[in-house]
Write an enzyme that holds these catalytic residues in place. Structure first.
Site, short mmCIF file in Angstrom:
data_model
loop_
_atom_site.label_atom_id
_atom_site.label_comp_id
_atom_site.label_asym_id
_atom_site.label_seq_id
_atom_site.Cartn_x
_atom_site.Cartn_y
_atom_site.Cartn_z
N ASP A 130 -16.60 20.50 16.24
CA ASP A 130 -15.90 21.18 17.33
C ASP A 130 -16.26 22.66 17.31
O ASP A 130 -17.39 23.03 16.94
CB ASP A 130 -14.39 20.97 17.17
CG ASP A 130 -13.64 20.92 18.49
OD1 ASP A 130 -13.54 21.96 19.14
OD2 ASP A 130 -13.17 19.81 18.86
N HIS A 163 -9.87 25.68 20.20
CA HIS A 163 -9.93 24.24 20.47
C HIS A 163 -10.03 23.43 19.18
O HIS A 163 -9.27 22.46 18.95
CB HIS A 163 -11.12 23.92 21.38
CG HIS A 163 -11.19 22.50 21.83
ND1 HIS A 163 -11.85 21.51 21.13
CD2 HIS A 163 -10.68 21.90 22.95
CE1 HIS A 163 -11.75 20.36 21.77
NE2 HIS A 163 -11.04 20.56 22.89
N SER A 316 -9.16 15.38 24.38
CA SER A 316 -9.47 15.97 23.07
C SER A 316 -8.30 15.79 22.12
O SER A 316 -8.46 15.46 20.94
CB SER A 316 -9.79 17.46 23.20
OG SER A 316 -11.04 17.67 23.80
#
Length: 683
Positions: A130, A163, A316
């Site tokens: 990620d 994120h 996600s």
């Protein structure tokens, strides 16, 4: 198995509160009663009562409880009988500060319930491929291991966008630490693999991150990312991970489109869609499609963020949650491969019939841990219950058949009742069960269990054929069957050898061949049980050094000219073999190799389904032979130790597609069951 249940209950009494009141059975008007049988020697096996025989749980109508207990406690064969008590778990929600923001999602996924049986055996490493992770975040830093930054290779994989940190918290934030949030899995190692700096990156960088994760010990790779465009190199990287036993979890995408991102759309990736747990609907943004495997909450998901916490939406988030629950499964059952964990997650999911194209449903942590123990098993708490389950699986109803017996022609439907304490009568009934297309039910301890009574009522046969004399099945049991207004017929001889002959004489065989097995040793008889029914060869029992006269007479009267002797000379001597017509011995160094050689000799090329039974004890497999014969499903014996013959036996059946395991984890352990699963899929 019942012994373990009772021991577990006794252990729990010290930890939980037992309220006043009794435990309801499945029928709300019934009450569960625990019966403890006295230990009793078994003449046929020279062994004492087993733990599964000692404890019996029955359902009793509420109004009959008092009288039933009085009668049971007055029975000289019963040690005690009492109302089963409810046990309440004392699980508490975690003490993490913001858990209330997660509680609904944890509730719909049954995470707290799963924690009650969650006992991690090994730590699991999840690679977060990620944007990196906030390496100093107090919820995450203690769980971090070395990773890599593929954007700036000379720098640590520090997150600058949030994120990856949000995803990492959902996968493995420290639970029950009086701060922040909780994650489903506990003590997960987080491997930060930075492949993003902003919102986009090149697929080549993701591919590097995947391969790095595999090479550095990741058990699970979380890919909360994707593209609508495929690349051969990406598929190769996924194949590389899967071949190494790694589970790859991928996001379906956030465009509310009938499409699924790569790599999630690949068959070997656990593809995740998103639901809104507050509304019980698909998340407004979630992609959907045929290649999605499961779904998880993805709307208003609270998790770790740069130096704090934040709420985000997206597949996600759903993907990270699935990676966490998958970690629970992998931690508790570390022998599972990545594809097997994928199988568990899919087949334990809670169906969402109101939501289309989001896979098999919402992940269910509690059922996932249960499914590992129960996949493809046919079992009950005792061999009697296992036989009932076999009957329920194999016979929605009975067919009308004809049987000539004692000069009389019986027309109707049949059920076979045999003793669960002695194998010969039950296994000798295999060809008869196949001939009549009848299930074999069992009785123990001189009583007909409530479950067998209910199964007889469901099947509603016109005749019950009882295998053996009153030493095998008591007159009391016979009367219980008659009280159900079912005709009973007893098939028996003076001993097991005569009983087997009496059973065989009822079947109009057209073959001149027979199986000859030991009447004192069950595994070899079990090996040929399904074949005797399919081929309609009689099963004849002999002693190690002697052929009983009744067996000799049967062979002469029926012109038996070919006999298959099953087992080595330690079971059936060469002297006996030499006195059998057209003898041909099939044997191996042990019961498992003998079982394999039986399959090599008699296996049908069309056999698609297999039954697996323990080679250590006979009861769980007693009742399967008629169903195995009808479905052309041979019985493979399993040694709970390392057994090279197991895969060889499986490989005999080149068209294999499905399987069932007979008995619970006490018969065939969970790890062995999943080894069978792996062997079944390998070619």
């Amino acid at each position: 198995m019942k012994m373990r249940v009772i021991v577990s209950i006794l252990f729990l009494i010290g930890c939980v509160v037992l309220p006043n009141g009794f435990a309801q059975a499945e029928n709300e008007n019934d009450v569960r009663v625990l019966i403890v049988h006295k230990d009793e020697g078994d003449v046929s096996t020279q062994s004492s009562t087993t733990s599964e025989d000692k404890y019996e749980v029955v359902s009793v109508p509420k109004e009959d409880v008092s009288d039933t207990l009085s009668k049971l406690n007055g029975d000289r064969d019963i040690e005690s009988a009492e109302v089963d008590q409810l046990v309440y778990t004392q699980a508490l929600p975690p003490n993490d500060t913001y858990f209330e923001k997660q509680s609904r999602d944890f509730e719909v996924m049954k995470v707290v319930e799963a924690w009650e049986q969650y006992e991690p055996e090994e730590e699991v490493t999840v690679a977060i491929v990620d944007s990196g992770i906030d390496l100093k975040h107090p919820e995450l830093r203690s769980r971090l291991i070395e990773g890599k930054n593929f954007i700036h290779e000379d720098e640590p994989p520090m997150d600058s966008t949030g994120h990856g940190t949000h995803v990492a918290g959902l996968v493995g934030a420290v639970t029950n630490n009086k701060m922040g949030i909780a994650s489903a899995a506990k003590n997960v190692k987080l491997m930060p693999v930075k492949v993003f700096e902003g919102k986009t990156t090149y697929m080549s960088t993701v591919i590097q991150g995947i391969r790095y994760s595999v090479d550095h010990g990741a058990d699970i790779i979380n890919l909360s990312l994707g593209s609508y465009n495929n690349m051969d190199a990406l598929e190769d990287a996924i194949d590389y991970a899967v071949d190494k036993g790694v589970l790859v979890v991928g996001a379906a995408g956030n465009d509310n489109d009938h499409a699924v991102l790569y790599p999630a759309t690949y068959a070997d990736v656990l593809a995740v869609g998103s639901i809104d747990s507050a509304k019980g609907t698909k998340s407004a943004f979630s992609n959907y499609g045929e290649t999605i495997d499961v779904s998880a909450p993805g709307t208003n998901i609270f998790s770790t963020w740069m130096s704090g916490y934040e709420t985000l939406d997206g597949t996600s988030m759903s993907t990270a949650i699935v990676s966490s629950v998958s970690s629970m499964v992998k931690q508790q059952y570390p022998f599972l491969t990545g594809l097997q964990v994928k199988d568990v997650m899919e087949n334990s999911a809670t169906p969402l019939p109101q939501i289309e194209l989001l896979g098999k449903g919402l992940i269910n942590a509690e059922e996932a841990l249960n499914y590992v123990k129960t996949k493809n098993r046919i079992y009950g708490q005792t061999s009697v219950e296992t036989a009932v389950n076999i009957s329920q699986n194999g016979w929605p109803s009975l067919k009308e058949k004809e049987l000539k017996m004692d000069g009389e022609t019986l027309n109707g439907s049949f059920v076979i009742l045999a003793s669960g304490n002695s194998f010969p009568d039950s296994l000798a009934a295999s060809p008869l069960g196949a001939y009549l297309d009848s299930p074999i039910l069992l009785t123990k301890n001189g009583k007909l269990s409530e479950s067998v009574k209910e199964e007889l009522k469901r099947l509603n046969p016109t005749h019950v054929l009882m295998m053996g004399g009153q030493n095998a099945i008591s007159s009391g049991v016979e009367n219980e069957v008659k009280n159900l207004e079912i005709d009973t017929r007893r098939i028996y001889g003076l001993d097991r050898y005569e009983t087997a002959v009496a059973i065989n004489e009822l079947i109009p065989y057209t073959s001149n061949k027979a199986f000859v097995v030991s009447g004192q040793n069950y595994p070899d008889a079990l090996s040929i049980a399904s074949y005797s029914g399919r081929l309609q060869y009689p099963v004849l029992f002999v002693q190690k050094e002697n052929i009983p006269l009744t067996v000799r007479s049967y062979m002469e009267e029926n012109d038996i000219s070919k006999t298959y002797v099953i087992g080595g000379q330690g079971i059936i001597s060469s002297k006996v073999e030499d006195n059998l017509p057209g003898h041909f011995r099939i044997y191996g160094l042990d019961r498992y190799e003998t079982n394999m050689k039986v399959h090599q000799t008699f296996a049908s090329k069309g056999a698609e389904s297999l039954y697996f039974a323990t080679g250590k004890k006979f009861p769980d497999a007693l009742s399967i032979s008629p169903l195995a014969s009808r479905t052309d499903s041979p019985i493979v014996l399993v040694d709970n130790k390392e057994n090279p013959e197991l895969q060889k036996s499986i490989n005999v059946f080149t068209n294999r597609k499905s399987y069932h395991i007979l008995g619970g984890p006490g018969a065939i352990p969970v790890q062995k069951a999943w080894q069978i699963d792996q062997y079944m899929k390998s070619k």
